[in-house]
Design an enzyme around this catalytic site. Structure first.
Site, short mmCIF file in Angstrom:
data_model
loop_
_atom_site.label_atom_id
_atom_site.label_comp_id
_atom_site.label_asym_id
_atom_site.label_seq_id
_atom_site.Cartn_x
_atom_site.Cartn_y
_atom_site.Cartn_z
N HIS A 1 9.88 7.37 -0.70
CA HIS A 1 9.96 6.29 0.28
C HIS A 1 9.95 6.89 1.68
CE1 HIS A 1 11.50 2.72 -2.25
NE2 HIS A 1 11.01 3.62 -3.09
N ASN B 1 5.17 5.62 -0.97
CA ASN B 1 5.35 4.33 -0.31
C ASN B 1 5.11 4.45 1.20
OD1 ASN B 1 6.28 3.62 -2.85
ND2 ASN B 1 8.06 2.51 -2.09
N VAL B 2 4.29 3.56 1.72
CA VAL B 2 3.95 3.56 3.15
C VAL B 2 4.04 2.13 3.68
CG1 VAL B 2 2.09 3.87 4.81
CG2 VAL B 2 2.52 5.62 3.09
N ASP C 1 9.56 -4.71 -3.82
CA ASP C 1 10.23 -3.49 -3.37
C ASP C 1 11.61 -3.79 -2.78
OD1 ASP C 1 10.07 -0.70 -3.19
OD2 ASP C 1 9.54 -0.79 -1.07
N THR D 1 5.48 1.51 7.59
CA THR D 1 5.53 1.56 9.05
C THR D 1 4.22 2.02 9.66
OG1 THR D 1 7.92 1.96 8.97
CG2 THR D 1 6.79 2.56 10.99
N SER E 1 5.66 7.13 5.86
CA SER E 1 4.94 6.99 7.14
C SER E 1 5.31 8.09 8.12
CB SER E 1 5.23 5.62 7.77
OG SER E 1 4.67 4.58 7.01
#
Length: 286
Positions: free
Chosen positions: A213, A235-236, A83, A238, A216
Protein backbone atom coordinates in the site's frame (compact mmCIF):
# COMPACT_ATOMS: atom_id res chain seq x y z
CA UNK A 1 -17.52 -9.60 -20.86
CA UNK A 2 -13.98 -8.85 -19.69
CA UNK A 3 -14.59 -8.91 -15.95
CA UNK A 4 -12.17 -11.11 -14.00
CA UNK A 5 -11.30 -11.60 -10.34
CA UNK A 6 -8.57 -10.14 -8.17
CA UNK A 7 -7.74 -13.71 -7.20
CA UNK A 8 -7.04 -14.64 -10.84
CA UNK A 9 -4.86 -11.60 -11.46
CA UNK A 10 -2.83 -12.02 -8.26
CA UNK A 11 -2.42 -15.74 -8.91
CA UNK A 12 -1.04 -14.92 -12.35
CA UNK A 13 1.34 -12.38 -10.85
CA UNK A 14 2.62 -14.98 -8.38
CA UNK A 15 3.16 -17.53 -11.14
CA UNK A 16 5.21 -15.08 -13.20
CA UNK A 17 7.09 -13.40 -10.36
CA UNK A 18 5.42 -10.06 -11.15
CA UNK A 19 2.96 -7.73 -9.45
CA UNK A 20 -0.54 -6.70 -10.48
CA UNK A 21 -1.45 -3.01 -10.39
CA UNK A 22 -4.43 -2.10 -8.18
CA UNK A 23 -5.55 1.48 -8.83
CA UNK A 24 -7.96 3.53 -6.75
CA UNK A 25 -11.14 5.03 -8.19
CA UNK A 26 -12.71 8.19 -6.75
CA UNK A 27 -14.63 9.64 -9.69
CA UNK A 28 -15.92 8.30 -12.99
CA UNK A 29 -12.97 10.08 -14.64
CA UNK A 30 -10.60 7.98 -12.52
CA UNK A 31 -12.31 4.78 -13.62
CA UNK A 32 -12.32 5.79 -17.29
CA UNK A 33 -8.64 6.72 -17.15
CA UNK A 34 -7.69 3.43 -15.51
CA UNK A 35 -9.71 1.34 -17.96
CA UNK A 36 -8.29 3.31 -20.89
CA UNK A 37 -4.73 2.67 -19.72
CA UNK A 38 -5.42 -1.04 -19.35
CA UNK A 39 -6.95 -1.15 -22.83
CA UNK A 40 -4.13 0.82 -24.45
CA UNK A 41 -1.44 -1.31 -22.83
CA UNK A 42 -3.30 -4.61 -23.16
CA UNK A 43 -2.61 -5.35 -19.48
CA UNK A 44 -5.06 -6.36 -16.82
CA UNK A 45 -5.37 -4.59 -13.48
CA UNK A 46 -7.58 -4.14 -10.44
CA UNK A 47 -9.98 -1.22 -10.07
CA UNK A 48 -10.20 -0.41 -6.37
CA UNK A 49 -13.04 1.29 -4.52
CA UNK A 50 -12.04 2.36 -1.04
CA UNK A 51 -14.50 2.85 1.78
CA UNK A 52 -13.57 6.55 1.85
CA UNK A 53 -14.22 6.96 -1.87
CA UNK A 54 -17.61 5.30 -1.61
CA UNK A 55 -18.48 7.46 1.41
CA UNK A 56 -17.61 10.55 -0.61
CA UNK A 57 -20.43 9.68 -3.02
CA UNK A 58 -22.88 9.12 -0.17
CA UNK A 59 -23.82 5.63 -1.27
CA UNK A 60 -21.73 2.79 -2.61
CA UNK A 61 -23.82 1.24 -5.34
CA UNK A 62 -23.91 3.88 -8.15
CA UNK A 63 -20.12 4.22 -8.45
CA UNK A 64 -19.65 0.46 -8.10
CA UNK A 65 -22.17 -0.13 -10.89
CA UNK A 66 -20.42 2.38 -13.14
CA UNK A 67 -17.03 0.76 -12.54
CA UNK A 68 -18.53 -2.68 -13.11
CA UNK A 69 -19.99 -1.52 -16.43
CA UNK A 70 -16.62 -0.15 -17.55
CA UNK A 71 -14.92 -3.42 -16.63
CA UNK A 72 -17.49 -5.44 -18.55
CA UNK A 73 -16.93 -3.35 -21.68
CA UNK A 74 -13.12 -3.34 -21.54
CA UNK A 75 -11.30 -5.57 -24.05
CA UNK A 76 -8.85 -6.70 -21.34
CA UNK A 77 -9.83 -8.53 -18.13
CA UNK A 78 -10.30 -6.15 -15.19
CA UNK A 79 -11.14 -6.91 -11.56
CA UNK A 80 -13.03 -4.85 -8.96
CA UNK A 81 -11.91 -4.73 -5.33
CA UNK A 82 -13.22 -3.01 -2.20
CA UNK A 83 -10.34 -1.47 -0.25
CA UNK A 84 -9.77 -0.54 3.41
CA UNK A 85 -13.12 -1.68 4.76
CA UNK A 86 -13.78 -0.97 8.43
CA UNK A 87 -17.57 -0.63 8.15
CA UNK A 88 -19.24 -4.01 8.69
CA UNK A 89 -22.37 -2.81 6.89
CA UNK A 90 -20.25 -2.31 3.78
CA UNK A 91 -18.77 -5.77 4.25
CA UNK A 92 -22.28 -7.24 4.48
CA UNK A 93 -23.27 -5.36 1.34
CA UNK A 94 -20.39 -7.06 -0.47
CA UNK A 95 -21.12 -10.48 1.01
CA UNK A 96 -24.87 -10.74 0.45
CA UNK A 97 -26.17 -7.27 -0.43
CA UNK A 98 -26.33 -4.97 -3.46
CA UNK A 99 -22.54 -4.89 -3.93
CA UNK A 100 -22.24 -8.68 -4.19
CA UNK A 101 -22.75 -8.90 -7.99
CA UNK A 102 -20.38 -5.99 -8.57
CA UNK A 103 -17.15 -6.95 -6.74
CA UNK A 104 -14.95 -10.01 -6.42
CA UNK A 105 -12.73 -9.16 -3.48
CA UNK A 106 -12.30 -6.97 -0.43
CA UNK A 107 -9.70 -5.79 2.04
CA UNK A 108 -10.64 -5.77 5.70
CA UNK A 109 -8.67 -3.10 7.57
CA UNK A 110 -8.32 -3.83 11.28
CA UNK A 111 -4.62 -3.00 11.50
CA UNK A 112 -5.34 -0.06 13.83
CA UNK A 113 -6.59 -2.49 16.48
CA UNK A 114 -4.54 -4.65 18.82
CA UNK A 115 -3.12 -7.83 17.32
CA UNK A 116 -5.77 -9.99 19.01
CA UNK A 117 -8.58 -7.71 17.86
CA UNK A 118 -7.14 -7.58 14.33
CA UNK A 119 -7.09 -11.38 14.21
CA UNK A 120 -10.65 -11.69 15.53
CA UNK A 121 -12.15 -9.05 13.23
CA UNK A 122 -10.25 -10.25 10.18
CA UNK A 123 -11.16 -13.90 10.80
CA UNK A 124 -14.84 -13.02 11.10
CA UNK A 125 -14.84 -11.04 7.85
CA UNK A 126 -12.76 -13.65 6.03
CA UNK A 127 -15.18 -16.41 7.03
CA UNK A 128 -18.18 -14.41 5.78
CA UNK A 129 -16.47 -13.30 2.58
CA UNK A 130 -15.08 -16.72 1.71
CA UNK A 131 -18.53 -18.25 2.13
CA UNK A 132 -19.70 -15.80 -0.54
CA UNK A 133 -16.79 -16.61 -2.86
CA UNK A 134 -14.86 -13.39 -2.23
CA UNK A 135 -11.06 -13.11 -2.11
CA UNK A 136 -9.86 -11.40 1.09
CA UNK A 137 -6.90 -9.14 1.83
CA UNK A 138 -5.93 -7.89 5.29
CA UNK A 139 -3.20 -5.74 6.82
CA UNK A 140 -0.69 -6.31 9.59
CA UNK A 141 1.66 -3.59 10.80
CA UNK A 142 1.23 0.13 10.22
CA UNK A 143 1.37 1.66 6.74
CA UNK A 144 1.88 5.40 7.28
CA UNK A 145 -0.35 8.22 6.16
CA UNK A 146 -3.71 7.08 7.56
CA UNK A 147 -5.65 10.02 8.99
CA UNK A 148 -6.96 8.05 11.97
CA UNK A 149 -3.51 7.05 13.24
CA UNK A 150 -0.91 9.60 12.12
CA UNK A 151 2.26 7.75 13.00
CA UNK A 152 5.37 7.62 10.88
CA UNK A 153 5.94 4.59 8.69
CA UNK A 154 9.45 4.55 10.13
CA UNK A 155 8.57 4.61 13.84
CA UNK A 156 9.68 1.76 16.07
CA UNK A 157 7.39 -1.24 16.09
CA UNK A 158 5.28 -0.40 13.04
CA UNK A 159 6.90 -2.71 10.51
CA UNK A 160 5.36 -6.11 9.86
CA UNK A 161 7.16 -8.91 11.66
CA UNK A 162 7.60 -12.04 9.47
CA UNK A 163 6.90 -14.58 12.22
CA UNK A 164 3.87 -12.68 13.46
CA UNK A 165 2.66 -12.32 9.88
CA UNK A 166 2.85 -16.08 9.35
CA UNK A 167 0.82 -16.64 12.52
CA UNK A 168 -1.68 -13.96 11.49
CA UNK A 169 -2.32 -15.56 8.09
CA UNK A 170 -2.74 -18.98 9.68
CA UNK A 171 -5.16 -17.59 12.27
CA UNK A 172 -7.28 -15.55 9.86
CA UNK A 173 -7.23 -17.55 6.63
CA UNK A 174 -6.80 -14.46 4.44
CA UNK A 175 -5.75 -14.74 0.80
CA UNK A 176 -3.25 -11.84 0.75
CA UNK A 177 -1.49 -9.62 3.27
CA UNK A 178 -0.73 -5.92 3.08
CA UNK A 179 2.56 -5.31 4.86
CA UNK A 180 4.28 -2.32 6.45
CA UNK A 181 7.75 -2.04 4.94
CA UNK A 182 8.32 1.73 4.75
CA UNK A 183 5.65 3.12 2.44
CA UNK A 184 2.97 5.66 3.41
CA UNK A 185 -0.46 6.49 2.07
CA UNK A 186 -1.15 9.86 0.43
CA UNK A 187 2.47 10.72 -0.42
CA UNK A 188 2.67 13.33 -3.17
CA UNK A 189 6.47 13.13 -3.47
CA UNK A 190 8.12 9.88 -4.56
CA UNK A 191 10.75 9.69 -1.85
CA UNK A 192 9.80 6.57 0.15
CA UNK A 193 12.53 4.09 0.95
CA UNK A 194 11.48 0.50 1.50
CA UNK A 195 13.02 -2.25 3.59
CA UNK A 196 13.72 -4.74 0.82
CA UNK A 197 15.34 -7.24 3.17
CA UNK A 198 12.15 -7.29 5.24
CA UNK A 199 10.05 -7.80 2.10
CA UNK A 200 12.16 -10.81 1.18
CA UNK A 201 11.88 -12.28 4.69
CA UNK A 202 8.12 -11.75 4.65
CA UNK A 203 7.82 -13.41 1.24
CA UNK A 204 9.74 -16.40 2.58
CA UNK A 205 7.67 -16.78 5.74
CA UNK A 206 4.17 -15.75 4.64
CA UNK A 207 2.28 -18.32 2.51
CA UNK A 208 0.04 -15.77 0.73
CA UNK A 209 0.85 -12.94 -1.71
CA UNK A 210 2.17 -9.68 -0.27
CA UNK A 211 0.56 -6.32 -1.01
CA UNK A 212 2.24 -2.91 -0.99
CA UNK A 213 0.00 0.00 0.00
CA UNK A 214 1.07 3.61 -0.42
CA UNK A 215 2.95 2.89 -3.63
CA UNK A 216 2.44 6.38 -5.10
CA UNK A 217 5.27 7.65 -2.93
CA UNK A 218 7.70 4.90 -3.97
CA UNK A 219 10.28 5.75 -6.68
CA UNK A 220 10.51 3.54 -9.76
CA UNK A 221 13.71 1.76 -8.75
CA UNK A 222 12.40 1.08 -5.24
CA UNK A 223 9.18 -0.33 -6.65
CA UNK A 224 11.03 -2.62 -9.05
CA UNK A 225 13.16 -3.92 -6.17
CA UNK A 226 10.05 -4.47 -4.03
CA UNK A 227 8.47 -6.62 -6.73
CA UNK A 228 11.70 -8.55 -7.16
CA UNK A 229 11.74 -9.17 -3.40
CA UNK A 230 8.21 -10.56 -3.36
CA UNK A 231 5.47 -7.90 -3.60
CA UNK A 232 2.66 -9.25 -5.79
CA UNK A 233 -0.02 -6.50 -5.65
CA UNK A 234 0.83 -2.81 -5.86
CA UNK A 235 -1.79 -0.30 -4.70
CA UNK A 236 -1.72 3.20 -6.22
CA UNK A 237 -4.10 6.09 -5.65
CA UNK A 238 -2.48 9.43 -4.87
CA UNK A 239 -0.43 9.42 -8.08
CA UNK A 240 -3.66 9.75 -10.06
CA UNK A 241 -4.89 12.57 -7.84
CA UNK A 242 -1.62 14.43 -8.33
CA UNK A 243 -1.93 14.05 -12.09
CA UNK A 244 -5.57 15.15 -12.06
CA UNK A 245 -5.10 18.23 -9.90
CA UNK A 246 -1.95 19.35 -11.70
CA UNK A 247 -3.79 19.18 -15.01
CA UNK A 248 -6.80 21.03 -13.59
CA UNK A 249 -4.62 23.83 -12.22
CA UNK A 250 -2.94 24.26 -15.59
CA UNK A 251 -6.23 24.25 -17.50
CA UNK A 252 -7.91 26.77 -15.22
CA UNK A 253 -4.85 29.00 -15.15
CA UNK A 254 -4.55 28.95 -18.93
CA UNK A 255 -8.22 29.84 -19.38
CA UNK A 256 -9.79 31.42 -16.26
CA UNK A 257 -13.08 31.93 -18.12
CA UNK A 258 -13.70 28.26 -18.91
CA UNK A 259 -16.98 26.93 -17.50
CA UNK A 260 -17.59 23.69 -19.40
CA UNK A 261 -16.15 20.95 -17.15
CA UNK A 262 -15.37 18.78 -20.16
CA UNK A 263 -12.76 21.31 -21.21
CA UNK A 264 -10.66 20.70 -18.09
CA UNK A 265 -11.74 17.20 -17.07
CA UNK A 266 -10.77 15.63 -20.41
CA UNK A 267 -7.07 16.57 -20.15
CA UNK A 268 -7.13 15.64 -16.46
CA UNK A 269 -8.44 12.19 -17.37
CA UNK A 270 -5.67 11.84 -19.94
CA UNK A 271 -3.09 12.79 -17.30
CA UNK A 272 -4.41 10.06 -15.00
CA UNK A 273 -4.33 7.56 -17.87
CA UNK A 274 -0.68 8.40 -18.45
CA UNK A 275 0.09 7.88 -14.76
CA UNK A 276 -1.46 4.40 -14.92
CA UNK A 277 0.39 3.60 -18.16
CA UNK A 278 3.67 4.48 -16.44
CA UNK A 279 2.83 2.14 -13.55
CA UNK A 280 1.90 -0.69 -15.89
CA UNK A 281 5.09 -0.26 -17.89
CA UNK A 282 7.10 -0.22 -14.66
CA UNK A 283 5.58 -3.44 -13.37
CA UNK A 284 6.45 -5.20 -16.63
CA UNK A 285 10.14 -4.40 -16.22
CA UNK A 286 12.42 -6.97 -14.56
Amino acid sequence: MSLTSTAALVTGAVEHGRAVAAVNVITLEHAEAIAEAATESGRSLVLQLSQNALAYHGTAVPLARAVHALAELAPVPLAIHLDHLTDRDLVRSAVDGPLRPLVGSLMVDAAHLTYAENVADTRAVADEAHAAGLWVEAELGYVGGKPDAPRSAHADGVRTDPDEAARFVAATGVDALAVAVGSSHAMTARVARLDHGLIARLAERVPVPLVLHGSSGVPDDELRRAVAAGIRKVNVGTALNVALTSSLRNSLTDDPTVSDPRRYLAPARTAMRDAVLHLLDLLEQP
